[in-house]
Design a protein around this motif. Structure first.
Motif, PDB file in Angstrom:
ATOM      1  N   PHE A 267       0.828  -1.202   0.000  1.00 16.19           N
ATOM      2  CA  PHE A 267       0.000   0.000   0.000  1.00 16.19           C
ATOM      3  C   PHE A 267       0.866   1.258   0.000  1.00 16.19           C
ATOM      4  O   PHE A 267       0.652   2.178  -0.805  1.00 16.19           O
ATOM      5  CB  PHE A 267      -0.921  -0.009   1.222  1.00 16.19           C
ATOM      6  N   VAL A 268       1.844   1.311   0.895  1.00 17.72           N
ATOM      7  CA  VAL A 268       2.679   2.511   1.037  1.00 17.72           C
ATOM      8  C   VAL A 268       3.536   2.725  -0.208  1.00 17.72           C
ATOM      9  O   VAL A 268       3.683   3.864  -0.688  1.00 17.72           O
ATOM     10  CB  VAL A 268       3.557   2.404   2.297  1.00 17.72           C
ATOM     11  N   VAL A 269       4.090   1.657  -0.758  1.00 19.42           N
ATOM     12  CA  VAL A 269       4.915   1.771  -1.965  1.00 19.42           C
ATOM     13  C   VAL A 269       4.082   2.315  -3.128  1.00 19.42           C
ATOM     14  O   VAL A 269       4.510   3.231  -3.848  1.00 19.42           O
ATOM     15  CB  VAL A 269       5.536   0.411  -2.339  1.00 19.42           C
ATOM     16  N   MET A 270       2.896   1.764  -3.310  1.00 20.63           N
ATOM     17  CA  MET A 270       2.021   2.226  -4.393  1.00 20.63           C
ATOM     18  C   MET A 270       1.566   3.665  -4.166  1.00 20.63           C
ATOM     19  O   MET A 270       1.450   4.451  -5.121  1.00 20.63           O
ATOM     20  CB  MET A 270       0.822   1.292  -4.528  1.00 20.63           C
ATOM     21  N   LEU A 271       1.342   4.021  -2.907  1.00 19.96           N
ATOM     22  CA  LEU A 271       0.939   5.390  -2.607  1.00 19.96           C
ATOM     23  C   LEU A 271       2.061   6.367  -2.944  1.00 19.96           C
ATOM     24  O   LEU A 271       1.813   7.446  -3.502  1.00 19.96           O
ATOM     25  CB  LEU A 271       0.561   5.518  -1.129  1.00 19.96           C
ATOM     26  N   TYR A 272       3.306   5.981  -2.637  1.00 18.31           N
ATOM     27  CA  TYR A 272       4.438   6.852  -2.953  1.00 18.31           C
ATOM     28  C   TYR A 272       4.608   7.004  -4.469  1.00 18.31           C
ATOM     29  O   TYR A 272       4.859   8.101  -4.970  1.00 18.31           O
ATOM     30  CB  TYR A 272       5.726   6.291  -2.347  1.00 18.31           C
ATOM     31  N   LEU A 273       4.433   5.905  -5.190  1.00 17.13           N
ATOM     32  CA  LEU A 273       4.645   5.946  -6.633  1.00 17.13           C
ATOM     33  C   LEU A 273       3.540   6.699  -7.372  1.00 17.13           C
ATOM     34  O   LEU A 273       3.811   7.446  -8.321  1.00 17.13           O
ATOM     35  CB  LEU A 273       4.753   4.526  -7.190  1.00 17.13           C
TER      36      LEU A 273
ATOM     37  N   PRO B 186      -1.110  14.906  -1.516  1.00 19.30           N
ATOM     38  CA  PRO B 186       0.086  15.744  -1.741  1.00 19.30           C
ATOM     39  C   PRO B 186       1.365  15.056  -1.265  1.00 19.30           C
ATOM     40  O   PRO B 186       2.147  15.617  -0.505  1.00 19.30           O
ATOM     41  CB  PRO B 186      -0.225  16.996  -0.917  1.00 19.30           C
ATOM     42  N   TRP B 187       1.575  13.843  -1.686  1.00 19.70           N
ATOM     43  CA  TRP B 187       2.769  13.074  -1.320  1.00 19.70           C
ATOM     44  C   TRP B 187       3.022  12.042  -2.400  1.00 19.70           C
ATOM     45  O   TRP B 187       2.095  11.474  -2.961  1.00 19.70           O
ATOM     46  CB  TRP B 187       2.561  12.371   0.025  1.00 19.70           C
TER      47      TRP B 187
END
Length: 212
Positions: free
Chosen positions: A128-134, A201-202
């Motif tokens: 989840f976090v990796v996809m959110l960052y990308l 916004p990230w």
């Protein structure tokens, strides 16, 4: 008798629309009338702010966990614990307290997994976090996490990673939860294809969404 009562309790616990009630009680806002109209964590963050969003997220997460723990708390072993978790997610998604509307099941599903296999939840959270960052999209990250969960139950037992053995009930519940999450994000998938999905916004926003 107790088992049946606890199943009802699990549904009712999941059905508590925290975002809706917090918005009405403390902000005089009905989340159905703002943003996406959804009462889950993402729209709560967007409309009511960070503090309210965190509170609603934790509540929605932990009600899934508590539902899974209900049979243990009351010493009931006749029904698989994950059935209680699934009912909580159904309650969250189709709440009797909100005219059978509800959230998109992500946080409460996470809570169910937390109550049964914390390491598996950690794996899903990393995705989840990796996809959110990308890609900077909560929706795409949620869908990706659901797909990763399906991949995990299929692959991990074969290589004895996180899940030591195939567990039919766990696999079926994960498939059900992932299916609910993906279906509930149908409108988001359409917006992603049209490159007009909401972003946070990230991150890198690699797909270059341009919300109208």
């Amino acid at each position: 008798m107790i088992s049946g009562l606890l199943l009802v309790v699990a549904y009712l616990l999941g059905a508590i629309p925290a975002g809706l009630w917090v918005g009405k009680l403390f902000f005089k806002k009905n989340l159905h009338e703002f943003g996406s109209g959804n009462t889950g964590t993402t729209n709560t963050f967007r409309i009511l702010g960070v503090k309210a969003g965190i509170g609603v997220f934790l509540f929605d997460l932990l009600k899934g966990t508590l539902a899974v723990l209900l049979p243990t708390i009351f010493n009931v072993h006749s029904i698989p614990v994950l059935i209680f978790g699934l009912l909580a997610v159904i309650g969250h998604t189709f709440s009797i307290f909100d005219r059978f509307h509800g959230g998109k099941a992500v946080a409460t599903s996470g809570g169910v997994i937390l109550g049964y296999s914390p390491l598996f939840l950690l794996y899903i959270l990393i995705i989840f976090v990796v996809m959110l960052y990308l890609f900077s999209m909560i929706s795409l990250s949620s869908i990706s996490a659901a797909l990763a969960a399906i991949l995990g139950i299929a692959l991990f037992p074969a290589i004895h990673f996180i899940l030591p053995n195939y567990d039919l009930i766990f696999s079926l519940i994960v498939l059900a939860l992932a299916g609910i999450i993906i279906v509930r994000h149908k409108s988001n998938i359409s917006r992603i294809k049209n490159q007009v999905e909401s972003v946070v916004p990230w991150g890198l926003n690699l797909s270059k969404q341009h919300k109208i």
